[in-house]
Design a protein around this motif. Structure first.
Motif, PDB file in Angstrom:
ATOM      1  N   CYS A   1      -5.181  22.935 -56.382  1.00  0.00           N
ATOM      2  CA  CYS A   1      -5.531  21.621 -56.886  1.00  0.00           C
ATOM      3  C   CYS A   1      -4.261  20.780 -56.996  1.00  0.00           C
ATOM      4  CB  CYS A   1      -6.212  21.737 -58.256  1.00  0.00           C
ATOM      5  SG  CYS A   1      -6.935  20.189 -58.835  1.00  0.00           S
ATOM      6  N   MET A   2      -4.255  19.634 -56.353  1.00  0.00           N
ATOM      7  CA  MET A   2      -3.115  18.717 -56.400  1.00  0.00           C
ATOM      8  C   MET A   2      -3.387  17.675 -57.479  1.00  0.00           C
ATOM      9  SD  MET A   2      -1.247  19.885 -53.840  1.00  0.00           S
ATOM     10  CE  MET A   2      -0.167  18.629 -53.205  1.00  0.00           C
ATOM     11  N   VAL A   3      -2.566  17.680 -58.514  1.00  0.00           N
ATOM     12  CA  VAL A   3      -2.739  16.765 -59.642  1.00  0.00           C
ATOM     13  C   VAL A   3      -1.690  15.665 -59.552  1.00  0.00           C
ATOM     14  CG1 VAL A   3      -2.795  16.547 -62.149  1.00  0.00           C
ATOM     15  CG2 VAL A   3      -3.623  18.652 -61.071  1.00  0.00           C
ATOM     16  N   HIS A   4      -2.139  14.403 -59.565  1.00  0.00           N
ATOM     17  CA  HIS A   4      -1.243  13.245 -59.469  1.00  0.00           C
ATOM     18  C   HIS A   4      -1.014  12.687 -60.874  1.00  0.00           C
ATOM     19  CE1 HIS A   4      -1.701  12.838 -55.004  1.00  0.00           C
ATOM     20  NE2 HIS A   4      -2.806  13.521 -55.281  1.00  0.00           N
ATOM     21  N   ILE A   5       0.233  12.744 -61.326  1.00  0.00           N
ATOM     22  CA  ILE A   5       0.578  12.254 -62.675  1.00  0.00           C
ATOM     23  C   ILE A   5       1.936  11.567 -62.636  1.00  0.00           C
ATOM     24  CG2 ILE A   5       1.225  12.963 -65.015  1.00  0.00           C
ATOM     25  CD1 ILE A   5      -0.860  15.042 -64.983  1.00  0.00           C
ATOM     26  N   LYS A   6       1.994  10.348 -63.159  1.00  0.00           N
ATOM     27  CA  LYS A   6       3.250   9.618 -63.327  1.00  0.00           C
ATOM     28  C   LYS A   6       4.073   9.557 -62.034  1.00  0.00           C
ATOM     29  CE  LYS A   6       2.706   9.088 -67.815  1.00  0.00           C
ATOM     30  NZ  LYS A   6       2.575   7.762 -68.465  1.00  0.00           N
ATOM     31  N   GLY A   7       3.402   9.359 -60.910  1.00  0.00           N
ATOM     32  CA  GLY A   7       4.113   9.272 -59.641  1.00  0.00           C
ATOM     33  C   GLY A   7       4.522  10.600 -59.051  1.00  0.00           C
ATOM     34  N   SER A   8       4.174  11.704 -59.692  1.00  0.00           N
ATOM     35  CA  SER A   8       4.509  13.048 -59.206  1.00  0.00           C
ATOM     36  C   SER A   8       3.241  13.805 -58.842  1.00  0.00           C
ATOM     37  CB  SER A   8       5.287  13.833 -60.271  1.00  0.00           C
ATOM     38  OG  SER A   8       6.488  13.179 -60.610  1.00  0.00           O
TER      39      SER A   8
END
Length: 697
Positions: free
Chosen positions: A134-141
């Protein structure tokens, strides 16, 4: 029609896979290793698990704290923990933290399944088929989150074997972590870090291998690489970046199974090679790929070039280009793949069409400066160093007009664009390999056409109208904007590409190893220092701009204002753009003797300037006083005035004031009926007339 089309595509993909499999078998059969290899790939014998070797180590003793974890990763870890799940950092990030390296990324593993992970975050997507994550996108990361459950489902046979070996009286959490660790590639990647309890868990002697800097597979290497041949490339990448050695078993398996990587998907090959070349270990990675016969498969032209250069004992421009690339990028400041693809295209163009050194200097300098005029001036000034790269550099033409140079550079830029074909098309690769008839070529190409097209587009402006070329880089600072470089922004990528080539040409064979003074400020400082030091031996009539700061430090601001209006003001404006800190650091290098010599010389110039400025005015005043002397009686000057006149350092203003006083007294002397007090003044100062006249001689 749709069914026929799908069937055709399926058969085509099957034929491609079969061809690659046959090619791999043929290579292994030639080595006489096929029978032995498949016998070694049988499941390894299972031994009872010794839980006594399991280790739980406080992270604080190893110098690891929770402050080393980036904020986006903390958000993921805390969110999963609040949801009632266990969450750990795992793999390469734990390894790098222990080695005091900056991790490329922070991977998380949790007891939640993939659907539960996705539901916990607003922007999350599940990718992958064989090993979904699972690829989690948070704060540009982007944080990669995997599940313990996924690994168990994908390896049912191994899980059954491990279940039979499950030790009794074992902690359930330890058991979950141990089972997952046994599915990892290398021992140093099987470590877990619990950021909440600040403990590191080691179930496979990973800490021991890390201390000895040894790369070792968890299970027999041949079996491990048969499960996933991409582990060969991953192992070489880790060894190149961390300077690791290989265990005998691992090294042997890499040699034996190197041909199996041809069966990997092109996207996976590109991904692994980008990790090798864009994160600060390109030169070492290329060397290791060549050592294990993998460069012949991935980059056959470059492999043949290295073989030829080594046999001829020539310097390798390609390796120097990647060496200078490594000095500019790292794991925390990576580059986009367009940069190393552009470097390969540049070098291929030189191999197919060797160029004059001045053309290469100008090509790189224009890329770096983003301007044709500035690039040519820099190239002509610094390109005088003799460079002998064979076969890339054909010679050096000292005399070449700007028009001819512009045509040659534009033509070379076009050749660089055309060389992309050798990286993206099989026929282009085979055509370029004709010069290396002694080397074999599989015809495998994996660089996406989109990436190569983006790299080639960087040179469009140079091909169309190079003399009006403008880079458009948003800032003129020599510092690299790594955010833009990581995104593959053309202007920033051009700038870094030019810098790499310039450093390679400067530090080439017979060249100077020192850094080039990039940027206008560095060049101006170097010239200013040379001019200042030259004054110790040769007297130069021109003013040096840095003297103004020396005068300011000596309290001579008044004189400086007078001199600033002379003919050298234009030189002052140009050079005084230097930063104050740079000027001050330059002045510290000037010798005390040079300072005093220049300061005395400057004072003399100031005095001369004052004399010239007031020459006419002084002459007029002198004439006035001479006339007044004939009308002034010796009695008109007092004792007080005698004292004033006797001082030789009287200022011009004081002289004028005195003249006014004397002028008034002279007029009163002509009048016959003068007051009584003036009689007393005249009687007391008769002897002062000679002093007054001598003052104006």
């Amino acid at each position: 029609m749709a069914i026929l089309f799908r069937t055709k595509n399926f058969l085509s993909s099957c034929l491609k896979s079969l061809t690659r499999f046959q090619r791999c078998n043929h290579t292994l059969a030639e080595r006489g290793l096929q029978a032995e290899l498949y016998s070694e790939m049988a499941p390894p014998p299972l031994h009872p698990i010794e839980t006594s070797k399991w280790k739980k180590i406080p992270a604080s003793k190893l110098g690891i704290t929770d402050s080393m974890i980036p904020f986006p990763s903390w958000i993921v870890l805390n969110t999963l923990r609040r949801g009632g799940f266990e969450a750990y950092l795992v793999g390469g990030c734990v390894r790098d933290l222990l080695l005091k390296r900056i991790p490329k990324d922070f991977d998380v593993i949790t007891t939640a399944n993939l659907k539960q992970i996705k539901n916990k975050f607003h922007r999350a997507e599940i990718i992958g088929r064989r090993f979904p994550i699972c690829m989690v996108h948070i704060k540009g990361s982007i944080i990669e989150v995997s599940s313990f459950e996924t690994v168990t489902k994908q390896n049912n046979d191994k899980e059954k074997a491990l279940s039979s070996l499950t030790p009794k009286r074992c902690n359930e959490k330890d058991l979950i972590r141990w089972r997952n660790s046994m599915h990892r590639d290398f021992t140093i990647n099987s470590l877990f870090f619990d950021p909440f309890t600040l403990n590191i868990y080691d179930y496979n002697n990973g800490m021991s291998d890390l201390k000895s800097l040894k790369l070792r597979t968890l299970i027999p290497a041949h079996v491990s690489f048969q499960e996933d041949c991409a582990r060969i490339l991953r192992g070489l990448r880790i060894a190149a970046r961390l300077g690791l050695s290989f265990s005998k078993d691992t090294e042997s398996a890499m040699h034996d199974l190197s041909a199996s990587i041809e069966g990997l998907d092109k996207f996976r090959l590109m991904l692994e090679l980008n990790y090798m070349l864009s994160y600060g270990a390109a030169e070492t990675s290329i060397s290791l790929l060549h050592r294990f016969n993998l460069l012949n498969i991935l980059l056959p032209i470059q492999a043949a070039y290295i073989n030829q250069q080594r046999s001829a004992k020539n310097s390798m421009m390609l390796m120097k280009l990647f060496f200078n690339l490594d000095k500019l990028v790292s794991c925390d400041h990576p580059a986009d793949s367009k940069l190393w693809v552009g470097l390969l295209m540049f070098h291929l163009a030189l191999l197919n069409n060797p160029q004059d050194a001045l053309v290469v200097w100008t090509f790189a300098s224009v890329l770096y400066h983003g301007n044709w005029k500035a690039g040519v001036e820099f190239a002509r000034e610094h390109g005088k160093v003799e460079v002998k790269f064979v076969p890339e550099i054909s010679g050096f033409a000292e005399v070449k007009s700007d028009e001819d140079l512009a045509k040659d550079v534009a033509q070379f830029a076009s050749l660089v664009q055309d060389s992309a074909c050798a990286l993206t098309e099989t026929h282009g690769l085979l055509e370029s390999m004709c010069r290396y008839s002694f080397s074999s070529c599989s015809g495998l190409v994996f660089v996406p056409k989109k990436t190569a097209k983006g790299a080639a587009k960087m040179f469009d402006l140079m091909v169309e109208d190079i003399e009006s070329f403008l880079n458009g880089r948003w800032r003129k600072s020599p510092e690299i904007n790594y955010r833009l470089l990581g995104k593959g922004e053309p202007c920033e990528t051009r700038y870094v590409l030019g810098k790499i080539i310039l450093q390679t040409m400067k530090a080439g064979p017979l060249g100077d190893e020192t850094e080039i003074a990039f940027g206008e400020k560095d060049v101006m400082i170097a010239k200013a220092v040379e001019e200042i030091l030259a004054h110790d031996q040769v007297k130069d009539k021109k003013r040096d701009p840095l003297l103004l700061n020396l005068e300011a430090n000596q309290g001579m601001r008044k004189k400086q204002k007078l001199v600033d209006s002379n003919q050298n003001s234009s030189l002052l404006v140009k050079t005084c753009k230097l930063a104050e800190c740079e000027v001050n650091s330059t002045q510290e290098n000037i010798s005390e003797k040079g300072k005093s010599h220049l300061l005395n010389q400057e004072r003399t110039k100031v005095k001369e300037e004052i004399g010239k400025h007031d020459k006419k005015k002084k002459a007029k005043e002198h004439m006035k006083v001479e006339k007044l002397k004939h009308h002034i009686s010796p009695h008109a000057v007092s004792k007080k005035q005698q004292k004033v006149v006797s001082k030789c350092d009287m200022s011009h203003d004081e002289i004028v004031k005195l003249e006014k006083i004397l002028g008034k007294e002279g007029c009163k002397e002509v009048v016959k009926e003068k007051p009584e007090k003036h009689k007393d003044i005249a009687a007391n100062g008769r002897s002062s007339a000679t002093l007054l006249s001598s003052l104006f001689k």
